[in-house]
Design an enzyme around this catalytic site. Sequence first.
Site, PDB file in Angstrom:
ATOM      1  CG  ASP A 218     -17.906  68.175 -23.315  1.00  0.00           C
ATOM      2  OD1 ASP A 218     -17.691  69.671 -24.308  1.00  0.00           O
ATOM      3  OD2 ASP A 218     -17.464  67.204 -23.865  1.00  0.00           O
ATOM      4  CD  GLU A 219     -14.391  72.688 -24.221  1.00  0.00           C
ATOM      5  OE1 GLU A 219     -12.657  72.609 -24.624  1.00  0.00           O
ATOM      6  OE2 GLU A 219     -14.584  73.879 -24.002  1.00  0.00           O
TER       7      GLU A 219
END
Length: 303
Positions: A218-219
């Site tokens: 989720d980066e």
Amino acid sequence: MNRWLIYLLEDNDDDVYLIKNTLSRYSGRHQFRLKSFDNVETLKQATLQCSPDILLMDLNLPESTGLNTLIIVKHVVACTPIIVLTGNSEDGIGEKTIQLGAQDYIPKHELTTSLLARTIVFSKERFELQRNLENMVVMDKLTMLNNRGSFDTELNRYVQDAIRYKTQFGLLFIDLDNFKSVNDDLGHQAGDQLLKSIAAKLKMFRRTSDFVARYGGDEFVIIAPHVSNKEQLAKLAQHKYTLLADSYCIEGPNNQIHDVNLELSIGAVLFPEDGEDETELLNNADAAMYQAKENGQPYKVMG
């Protein structure tokens, strides 16, 4: 009829007239709209507003001459095919321009309407084919953003160019705060939907010159050229936070609709002030992101 926007980088008024007149005689299946610029800075400002389909350029300008001009310009229009038009008669100059990233080369004394139009069309087609092939390797299949490998390559290139030309750029490291709970509560398919929605916003509302990638999980990361001070960096980070920290409509288990209120943390750094190489810069961006998360801030600008 295909309508293509063509930028011309040329400081000689007579040559600008010659090229405009040459294109105006074309009556094929494409329609060309030409805009000319006499220096790199005005070209750069124009590309921030609208990217051209093709760039035609001379190698000799008041601020730069020869192949060095091509090196500078290709980073201004990184996603645009370049055709070099020049009166330079140096042996092998055409081959050298192609080796350095141009799609093609035409000596000005050979310029004709049919040759110029054909070169524009073929250069555009080759460039798009090459990009499609490259995208198969460098794109993240879920989000269709650039992947980690392509980001690492691009960051290295930006660092080397910034050192060489004594320029600066910004780097944003973005982490989704409550993404794990989406996966846990709604399932991984819902999490994938959210990642796709974030990626769509990052693609739709990015500056033309920005390089956006999914770093992993989720980066996300953004390389932001034309950022030269911390005030500009903070404004960019605030803009991305405002854009992404939003309510997202997600389909969960049993076709139920859920509204996910997403929060995120952003770390922002500036090269070379916040890191002398890509590893140090990225580590500091990651550290700034964690400081923002720990302090409950939307973003943290290093320093």
